[in-house]
Motif scaffolding. Structure first.
Motif, PDB file in Angstrom:
ATOM      1  N   UNK A   1     -14.857   9.670  10.413  1.00  0.00           N
ATOM      2  CA  UNK A   1     -15.065   9.948   8.991  1.00  0.00           C
ATOM      3  C   UNK A   1     -16.537  10.324   8.804  1.00  0.00           C
TER       4      UNK A   1
ATOM      5  N   UNK B   1     -13.225   5.804  -5.527  1.00  0.00           N
ATOM      6  CA  UNK B   1     -12.427   6.009  -6.742  1.00  0.00           C
ATOM      7  C   UNK B   1     -12.073   4.683  -7.408  1.00  0.00           C
TER       8      UNK B   1
ATOM      9  N   UNK C   1     -12.843   5.941   3.903  1.00  0.00           N
ATOM     10  CA  UNK C   1     -13.502   5.008   2.979  1.00  0.00           C
ATOM     11  C   UNK C   1     -14.173   5.749   1.823  1.00  0.00           C
ATOM     12  N   UNK C   2     -14.377   7.077   1.989  1.00  0.00           N
ATOM     13  CA  UNK C   2     -14.939   7.861   0.878  1.00  0.00           C
ATOM     14  C   UNK C   2     -14.052   7.761  -0.356  1.00  0.00           C
ATOM     15  N   UNK C   3     -12.750   7.620  -0.118  1.00  0.00           N
ATOM     16  CA  UNK C   3     -11.803   7.566  -1.240  1.00  0.00           C
ATOM     17  C   UNK C   3     -11.899   6.231  -1.974  1.00  0.00           C
TER      18      UNK C   3
ATOM     19  N   UNK D   1     -13.492  17.151   1.113  1.00  0.00           N
ATOM     20  CA  UNK D   1     -13.778  17.144   2.549  1.00  0.00           C
ATOM     21  C   UNK D   1     -12.619  17.632   3.413  1.00  0.00           C
TER      22      UNK D   1
ATOM     23  N   UNK E   1     -13.695   5.416  14.362  1.00  0.00           N
ATOM     24  CA  UNK E   1     -13.272   5.613  12.986  1.00  0.00           C
ATOM     25  C   UNK E   1     -13.884   6.944  12.559  1.00  0.00           C
TER      26      UNK E   1
ATOM     27  N   UNK F   1      -7.576  -3.216  -2.172  1.00  0.00           N
ATOM     28  CA  UNK F   1      -7.156  -1.888  -2.638  1.00  0.00           C
ATOM     29  C   UNK F   1      -7.315  -0.829  -1.553  1.00  0.00           C
ATOM     30  N   UNK F   2      -8.273  -1.035  -0.653  1.00  0.00           N
ATOM     31  CA  UNK F   2      -8.605  -0.007   0.339  1.00  0.00           C
ATOM     32  C   UNK F   2      -7.870  -0.181   1.661  1.00  0.00           C
TER      33      UNK F   2
ATOM     34  N   UNK G   1     -17.352  15.377  -2.637  1.00  0.00           N
ATOM     35  CA  UNK G   1     -16.146  14.593  -2.435  1.00  0.00           C
ATOM     36  C   UNK G   1     -15.073  15.380  -1.676  1.00  0.00           C
TER      37      UNK G   1
ATOM     38  N   UNK H   1      -6.893  12.600   2.784  1.00  0.00           N
ATOM     39  CA  UNK H   1      -6.478  11.211   2.659  1.00  0.00           C
ATOM     40  C   UNK H   1      -5.936  10.642   3.963  1.00  0.00           C
TER      41      UNK H   1
ATOM     42  N   UNK I   1      -4.830   3.683  -3.718  1.00  0.00           N
ATOM     43  CA  UNK I   1      -5.649   4.336  -4.744  1.00  0.00           C
ATOM     44  C   UNK I   1      -5.511   5.855  -4.688  1.00  0.00           C
ATOM     45  N   UNK I   2      -4.676   6.373  -3.780  1.00  0.00           N
ATOM     46  CA  UNK I   2      -4.484   7.824  -3.661  1.00  0.00           C
ATOM     47  C   UNK I   2      -3.043   8.163  -4.045  1.00  0.00           C
TER      48      UNK I   2
ATOM     49  N   UNK J   1       0.822  -1.210   0.000  1.00  0.00           N
ATOM     50  CA  UNK J   1       0.000   0.000   0.000  1.00  0.00           C
ATOM     51  C   UNK J   1       0.860   1.267   0.000  1.00  0.00           C
TER      52      UNK J   1
END
Lengths: 163, 143
Positions: free
Chosen positions: A44, B76, B71-73, A61, A42, B64-65, A59, A99, A135-136, A10
């Protein structure tokens, strides 16, 4: 793939950077909760978010997280450099999308502590150790915040042990 | 076991809200509720092609996460949208994923996106939110 292999997959820059794993993996808390050692939250929007802190419309934030950290006594500052008597945060973002957040350890050479997604807590010397990630790919340290250091032991962050 | 979507009269909606034992629930349900049908009346959904597709997508997304603190990301990732595209048939399978720690915040987000009925709303911890969803699912035979 083992959980440690997952961590390095990752965060591909991590293995080449000085670091130390300080916990087992858990999905019980995230990096935001780790700032306050809230080991059963958590933080979020849509999962758990304090009332009174703004929630994002879409999106983007990042400002909502800045508002959350302000509610915990942090203020935006200009650099991540260590300042005696202060606890600093580094907020990673892709544009205006939050992120990750890392918290600074006490001491000029002590580095940072992070909770990596649903994986481990770790101590990392450089902020770039967690960039890029999963993924970021474009998320980088974008905003720095600080508050007075409350002075409590940071053994949990430094070694994973309560000292 | 299979699932189907049905519209509910208000008295049944009240019944399901009462079943939450005082936990937060929306005042108005804007999506139909799941009804679990007798297994004798329809093929087992756990053997369906959709279930196999779901498992592949969920495994891919979870992997992937792993490093995501938000988790909003995860939205994508293409698998996120593909799971949502499966629709409410995926709800029992997502509830099944909630039974094991590992990626529970991700499954909570997907469940919360698939239905406006929010058994986990107002819970403080991941464990409590997951338990609320699972109680809701068990009470309706969906887990």
């Amino acid at each position: 793939m083992s959980e440690l292999e997952d961590l390095y997959a990752q965060f591909p820059s991590l293995s080449a950077s000085r670091h130390q794993i300080t916990s087992q993996p858990t999905d019980g808390y995230n990096c935001v909760a780790w700032v306050e050692r809230a080991l059963d939250r958590w933080y979020e929007p849509g999962i758990f978010w304090p009332s009174g802190v703004p929630e994002p419309d879409g999106d983007e934030d990042l400002e909502c997280y800045v508002a959350l950290f302000r509610s915990w006594g942090f203020e935006v500052c200009s650099t991540p450099g260590y300042e005696a008597g202060c606890l600093k945060l580094a907020l990673y973002a892709d544009g205006r999308c939050f992120q990750h957040v890392a918290k600074q350890l006490r001491g000029a050479a002590a580095g940072w502590s992070s909770k990596a997604g649903v994986l481990h807590d770790l101590r990392h010397q450089e902020l770039d150790a967690l960039h890029p990630s999963g993924v970021m790919q474009d998320a980088r340290p974008a905003i720095f915040m600080k508050r007075p250091d409350p002075g409590h032991s940071m053994g949990l962050e430094e070694t994973g042990l309560i000292i | 076991m299979t699932v189907a979507l049905v519209s509910r009269p208000q008295d049944e909606i009240d019944f399901w809200e009462d079943d939450l034992d005082g936990e937060a629930a929306p005042s108005v349900l804007t999506t139909p509720l799941l009804e679990v049908l007798d297994a004798r009346a329809a093929p087992d959904a756990s053997d369906s092609p959709d279930k196999a597709q779901f498992d592949a997508l969920a495994d891919e997304l979870a992997q992937a996460a792993l490093g995501l603190s938000s988790t909003r990301r995860a939205a994508r990732h293409p698998a996120y949208g593909e799971i949502l595209a499966l629709g409410e048939v995926a709800i029992p399978w997502l509830l099944g994923r909630l039974e094991m720690p590992g990626n529970r915040p991700l499954w909570l987000r997907l469940l919360g996106t698939l239905t406006s009925f929010q058994p986990g709303a107002g819970q403080q911890t991941v464990t409590d939110a997951a338990e609320s969803w699972l109680r809701w699912g068990r009470s309706r035979g969906a887990v």
